[in-house]
Structure formats: C-alpha cells, structure tokens
Design an enzyme around this catalytic site. Structure first.
Site, PDB file in Angstrom:
ATOM      1  N   ASP A 144      41.604  25.044  47.091  1.00  0.00           N
ATOM      2  CA  ASP A 144      40.226  25.270  47.523  1.00  0.00           C
ATOM      3  C   ASP A 144      40.132  24.967  49.020  1.00  0.00           C
ATOM      4  OD1 ASP A 144      37.495  25.072  47.996  1.00  0.00           O
ATOM      5  OD2 ASP A 144      37.275  23.175  46.878  1.00  0.00           O
ATOM      6  N   ASP A 190      40.543  29.469  46.439  1.00  0.00           N
ATOM      7  CA  ASP A 190      40.143  30.702  47.120  1.00  0.00           C
ATOM      8  C   ASP A 190      41.299  31.242  47.976  1.00  0.00           C
ATOM      9  OD1 ASP A 190      40.144  29.076  49.423  1.00  0.00           O
ATOM     10  OD2 ASP A 190      38.088  28.447  49.008  1.00  0.00           O
ATOM     11  N   ASP A 216      46.941  42.208  40.324  1.00  0.00           N
ATOM     12  CA  ASP A 216      46.758  42.310  38.879  1.00  0.00           C
ATOM     13  C   ASP A 216      45.733  43.407  38.628  1.00  0.00           C
ATOM     14  OD1 ASP A 216      46.470  41.608  36.152  1.00  0.00           O
ATOM     15  OD2 ASP A 216      46.845  39.510  36.639  1.00  0.00           O
ATOM     16  N   ASP A 249      47.578  44.802  33.266  1.00  0.00           N
ATOM     17  CA  ASP A 249      46.999  44.016  32.182  1.00  0.00           C
ATOM     18  C   ASP A 249      46.906  44.837  30.877  1.00  0.00           C
ATOM     19  OD1 ASP A 249      45.346  41.428  31.855  1.00  0.00           O
ATOM     20  OD2 ASP A 249      43.958  42.920  31.070  1.00  0.00           O
ATOM     21  N   GLU A 268      52.057  44.279  31.147  1.00  0.00           N
ATOM     22  CA  GLU A 268      51.777  43.324  30.071  1.00  0.00           C
ATOM     23  C   GLU A 268      51.518  44.175  28.836  1.00  0.00           C
ATOM     24  OE1 GLU A 268      48.813  39.677  28.813  1.00  0.00           O
ATOM     25  OE2 GLU A 268      47.974  41.558  29.473  1.00  0.00           O
ATOM     26  N   HIS A 320      48.974  32.372  32.595  1.00  0.00           N
ATOM     27  CA  HIS A 320      47.618  31.837  32.527  1.00  0.00           C
ATOM     28  C   HIS A 320      47.002  31.956  31.136  1.00  0.00           C
ATOM     29  CE1 HIS A 320      47.402  36.081  33.009  1.00  0.00           C
ATOM     30  NE2 HIS A 320      46.137  36.068  32.643  1.00  0.00           N
ATOM     31  N   ASP A 321      47.733  32.513  30.179  1.00  0.00           N
ATOM     32  CA  ASP A 321      47.233  32.622  28.804  1.00  0.00           C
ATOM     33  C   ASP A 321      47.992  31.703  27.841  1.00  0.00           C
ATOM     34  OD1 ASP A 321      45.512  34.737  29.529  1.00  0.00           O
ATOM     35  OD2 ASP A 321      47.094  36.220  29.193  1.00  0.00           O
TER      36      ASP A 321
HETATM   37  C1  GLC Z   1      45.333  39.842  29.520  1.00  0.00           C
HETATM   38  C2  GLC Z   1      45.169  38.715  30.495  1.00  0.00           C
HETATM   39  C3  GLC Z   1      44.137  37.768  29.964  1.00  0.00           C
HETATM   40  C4  GLC Z   1      42.821  38.509  29.853  1.00  0.00           C
HETATM   41  C5  GLC Z   1      42.983  39.738  28.979  1.00  0.00           C
HETATM   42  C6  GLC Z   1      41.817  40.662  29.107  1.00  0.00           C
HETATM   43  O1  GLC Z   1      45.940  39.444  28.336  1.00  0.00           O
HETATM   44  O2  GLC Z   1      46.407  38.096  30.726  1.00  0.00           O
HETATM   45  O3  GLC Z   1      43.986  36.632  30.771  1.00  0.00           O
HETATM   46  O4  GLC Z   1      41.857  37.655  29.318  1.00  0.00           O
HETATM   47  O5  GLC Z   1      44.128  40.496  29.308  1.00  0.00           O
HETATM   48  O6  GLC Z   1      41.821  41.303  30.349  1.00  0.00           O
END
Ligand code: GLC
Length: 557
Positions: free
Chosen positions: A24, A32, A101, A205, A271, A334-335
């Site tokens: 931050d 940020d 992303d 994504d 992904e 992050h998931d």
């Molecule tokens: C992907 C992302 C996740 C997000 C989801 C919906 O799995 O990694 O963080 O919530 O898609 O966009």
C-alpha cells in the site's frame, strides 16, 4: 537429447501479485500500483522475470476484481492509467515482463454492457449475454439443470423482461455470449489495446467455461461431489454441456493467432479445469493453442509431501505434455490454500518442494509470499471479505474444503505481504490503519527483511535456486528423466535434466533420515544444496555413494 529452440516464455519464472495485498503506498490499507512499483527492486533481486497481476481493472470489487466493469481502465483503488504505464515501463526497463489477468468469461453486472443488455429484450446488447425463458409452464424455473460453481442454479431471474441470465461463477458475474461475433470482436480489441501497450502475456480466467451448449441441454447426473483431475464433474453433474465445449478448443486457436502477430513474442496461460487429457487440448492440435495451462495437481493436499505420488504425477504430466509442450508447476494461488500450511510450516520440507518446482521441466508460478513462507490465516466465514466465504458460512462444509484444496474463504491465502517486523509489517506506510485483511501472526518472524539477512531462510533458498536455474542451461532447456532408486523410491526422488551442453542431477531426500545413494557420476560437482552451508558432496570413493542429510535436496553435475 533436446534440440528444440526455446522461447523466453518457456523458460521464464512467473511471480503472481495479488495487487490488493502486495504494498500500500497511500496508507489506506489497500495495496496499489505505486506500492508495487516501490517493490520492483525486491522482485528483480529475487530473480523473477515475469510478473502476473491479478486484475486491477475498474470493478465494484464484489469478487475483488474478477468482476470487471471496464476492461480498459484501472480501478481508482489501485491507481490510474498513468500509474499502470509507469509500472509497465519500469518492469520493462528492468528486462522483466508483465502479464495481465483477463476475465473473458463474464463481466460484472455493473458493466454498462450488462446494464444495457438487461434493460429490454430488444436492446442491441441483449444477445451479448445469455438470456432465456424459464422452464414451461409458467417460466418460474431456471431454463435447465446447470449448477453454478458453488451449487444452486446457474441462472438468475430478471423480472423486467421475465427472463433468466446465465452465470457460471457467482450471480453478479453474468457470462458473455461468445456465439455473438460482436462480443468476440470487442474482447479481441480489448486484448489488442493491452498488447499495443506492451503487455507480454495474459492469464485467462476460467477459460473452459467460455462456451455453453447451444441448445442448453441438461447436464447428465454423476456420482461426483468435487471436481478432480480424473473427471469433469462436480456437484453431482457431469459438466458435459457447460464446460470444455469443442468450440472452446477452436477459440484458443483464434486467441493464439491474435497474439502471434506481436513482437517480441507474447504468451497465453489458461486457467482451465478438466482432466489432463482435456487440458492437453487447450495447447492446440499442433501446440498452436494456448502456450501453457495451469496444472493444478500440486495445489492439492493429496500430493503435499509424498515422493511416490509426486513421481507418478510428474510422469503423467511428462507423458501427456512431452516436449515441446510446456507444463507449469504451481503450489498455490489466490484461490488455494497456502502450500506451506499443508507442510505444517516446515521450512526444510518447503525447501525440498521449492527445489522440485524450480528444477522440473516447465514454467514455475510462485504466488506472492510463498518465498517467505507465508501461511494460511484463519478468518470467520460470516464476515469474510471473499464472497465465497460468506456463501459457505451458511453450511457446515469444512470437509469439502479439505477434499478440493480450496479454502472456504479465500481470505486465508490473500493476506498482506509481510515486508518487515514493524507495525503492519511494512505493508502500509500508516501504522495505525487496519489493512483490508488482517496480517498473519507470524509476520515478526516470516518477513522479507528478516529473511534477507538469514542465509538459511526460505527466501534465500528461492534466490539461490533461481540463480542456479539461470546459470544452468539444462534446467531451462533440458529434457527430463527420472532415475530409479529402487527401494529408496518411497523416500527420495532423483532425476536428470539433459541438454547437449550439460547433464545435471537433482536428488531430493523426503525422509527425516540420512540416506546414502549410489552416485551416477564418479566426480560429482555440487552446485546447490538446500543446506546453504554444504559446500561439497562427500563421496565414499570405495563404494561410490553420496550422502543426503535428512530433508536435504541437492543439485550436482
Ligand atoms: C477464477 C479466479 C477466481 C475468480 C473466478 C471468477 O477462478 O481465479 O479468483 O473468483 O475465476 O472470475
């Protein structure tokens, strides 16, 4: 032997930044872009080449940026287009690469496309999303049996037009309709907009959900609760008609063509969820689809520290994605839960897995904070920042989370980066502010500043490994072969990386005991050990054995 001509992205190392949690700069408790710029030296020093940023585009932040309301603007929480341009310039000035992303499957309900689309049946953007009448008679039931990712119907009813719209993820993330050529063209233009700005790649994504069956046929029943790499099924449905449709495999060829006109070369990483065989299709029939896809095998608790399972998984990956395909190796994102928590915070074990990750054939993806041993933090579901956590708070579901390696609240793995032992761990310049997520209790010990000073730290192990990878061509471009250790196969993993200019060996001791191993070379030269103090391999010349200390990993040539 391997004579493939390697491209930069095939040998790069990617570091994922979750912008909200990295640094931050303003003191408001949210990370940020200017904060990230302050820390680029740190990443350069670590040896990272490519940085992937979770989305920082305009968004109501209901899913913290994975619900985009404008694909061509930066959300004011994170900065401005000027700050993005500065970030991109500074990254490139350092010889590093930037990956954005892209959430192509859906937008936020706040996107003006959706607002227009929802306004009336004859709006020109009506067909940009997937609207259908409810089931007859009465239309009061969703159009078919598809389930959203977290259960419940994947359809949401809008009274004004008496129709339902489709969403694969959460109800505020309506799916775009890729059968409409206008949608495709607009999304392609958005990609060109960022490529023209110089971005080096995109992470795509949930790309496997881009297309849906045109007739919206019901999904068949399956005895499967949670998704796995064996079956494309979950929540008692086989996802035959809502994911991994054949049209998607053609779509990735178009995406590849789009990025291929750019110089220097850019890359796409998908992904996508499905079996390894399904994932292989995303690479294209002639390796002309996505450059790579995330292989999530190593984010699951089943593999955590089991040499036999690891060997069988890597063998399967090597078999399905042999050269010139590029596998990926990642332990978290992050998931997912933090991998070091699966190892009960055991740093020696983490060093073994890091050695593995950085010496296998493929691209390693490091999630921010992994390098300093950041672990899961406990949060209450009810007050979770993550919308998934709040949804789960209504059910007693902890077992499911263990099974799928998913956190019930993803807050657990998204806490602020731990920079130093001061108040608020140096994440924000304001020691009084409450960061958007609480900081882990272990920040006094596990932080960048401490670990930089300690030669035995996990951070320095990552650094040394990244350097070794950079200095040794076989680790970047070599082919891969396991070495059979016979009876010791359940305690150790050994393999070689082979390049015409160099042959290199990696031996990893997963057990808590010292082990003697027959050396494949008469005069092995040690180039790395997870024990930073070890300088050479002691060989018993008579028998030709080398010793590995408990939980030690070595690289030699
Ligand atoms: C992907 C992302 C996740 C997000 C989801 C919906 O799995 O990694 O963080 O919530 O898609 O966009």
């Amino acid at each position: 032997m391997n004579n493939t001509k390697y491209k930069w992205w095939q040998k790069t190392i990617v570091y994922q930044i979750y912008p909200r949690s990295f640094k931050d700069s303003t003191g408001n408790g949210f990370g940020d872009i200017p904060g990230i710029i302050e820390k680029l030296d740190y990443l350069e020093d670590l040896g990272i080449e490519t940085i992937w940023f979770s989305p920082f585009f305009t968004s109501p932040q209901q899913d913290h940026g994975y619900d985009i309301a404008n694909f061509r603007e930066i959300d004011p929480i994170y900065g401005t287009m000027e700050s993005f341009d500065k970030l991109s310039k500074e990254i490139h000035d350092k010889g590093m690469k930037i990956v954005l992303d892209l959430v192509l499957n859906h937008t936020s309900i706040e996107h003006h496309w959706f607002k227009e689309s929802a306004s009336s049946k004859d709006n020109p953007k009506r067909d940009w999303y997937i609207w259908r009448d409810g089931k007859k008679p009465g239309g009061r039931k969703p159009p078919n049996n598809w389930k959203a990712i977290l259960g419940g119907p994947a359809w949401s009813y809008y009274k004004n037009t008496d129709q339902w719209f489709y969403f694969h993820f959460l109800p505020f993330q309506p799916d775009l309709n890729y059968r409409n050529p206008e949608v495709k063209e607009e999304i392609f233009n958005i990609m060109r907009f960022w490529l023209d700005k110089g971005v080096d790649g995109f992470r795509l994504d949930i790309l496997h959900t881009i297309f849906e069956d045109i007739e919206l046929k019901n999904n068949p029943f399956s005895w499967t609760l949670t998704e796995s790499d064996k079956k494309s099924a979950s929540l008692f449905q086989h996802h035959k008609y809502d994911t991994n449709l054949p049209e998607t495999y053609d779509f990735v060829l178009e995406l590849r063509k789009l990025v291929e006109v750019y110089e220097p070369e850019r890359f796409l990483v998908g992904e996508v969820f499905g079996t390894l065989k399904e994932l292989r299709k995303y690479y294209g029939p002639d390796n002309n689809g996505l450059h790579m896809n995330f292989l999530f095998e190593f984010t699951s608790s089943a593999l955590s520290f089991n040499p036999k399972k690891i060997v069988s998984t890597v063998s399967k990956i090597e078999q399905i994605l042999p050269l010139p395909y590029t596998p990926t190796y990642l332990y978290g994102n992050h998931d997912r839960d933090r991998y070091i928590s699966r190892l009960k915070d055991n740093i020696q074990k983490a060093k073994i897995l890091t050695t593995l990750q950085l010496t296998l054939r493929g691209v390693p993806y490091i999630y921010y904070g992994e390098e300093i041993g950041m672990s899961n933090v406990k949060f209450k579901l009810r007050t979770s920042e993550d919308p998934i956590g709040r949804k789960f708070s209504k059910f007693p579901f902890p077992i499911i989370s263990k099974l799928i390696g998913f956190s019930l609240t993803r807050d657990r793995c998204r806490t602020p980066m731990q920079w130093n032992a001061k108040n608020n761990t140096g994440f924000t310049p304001n020691p009084e502010v409450k960061p958007w997520l609480k900081i882990s209790d272990n920040y006094k010990k596990n932080n960048v500043s401490n670990e930089e000073k300690n030669p035995e730290s996990l951070l320095n192990c990552y650094k040394r490994l990244i350097e070794v990878r950079g200095d040794n061509i076989s680790l970047q471009e070599g082919s891969f072969e396991f070495i059979n250790l016979g009876k010791l196969n359940n305690k150790c993993i050994a393999y070689k990386r082979i390049h015409e200019k160099q042959e290199l060996f990696v031996y990893l001791n997963f057990s808590g005991k010292e082990i003697l191993l027959k050396t494949p070379k008469s005069n092995p030269e040690l180039i790395f050990s997870t024990l930073s103090s070890r300088k050479k391999l002691d060989i018993d010349v008579l028998d030709g054995y080398i010793n590995l200390n408990p939980l030690e990993g070595v690289i030699f040539k």
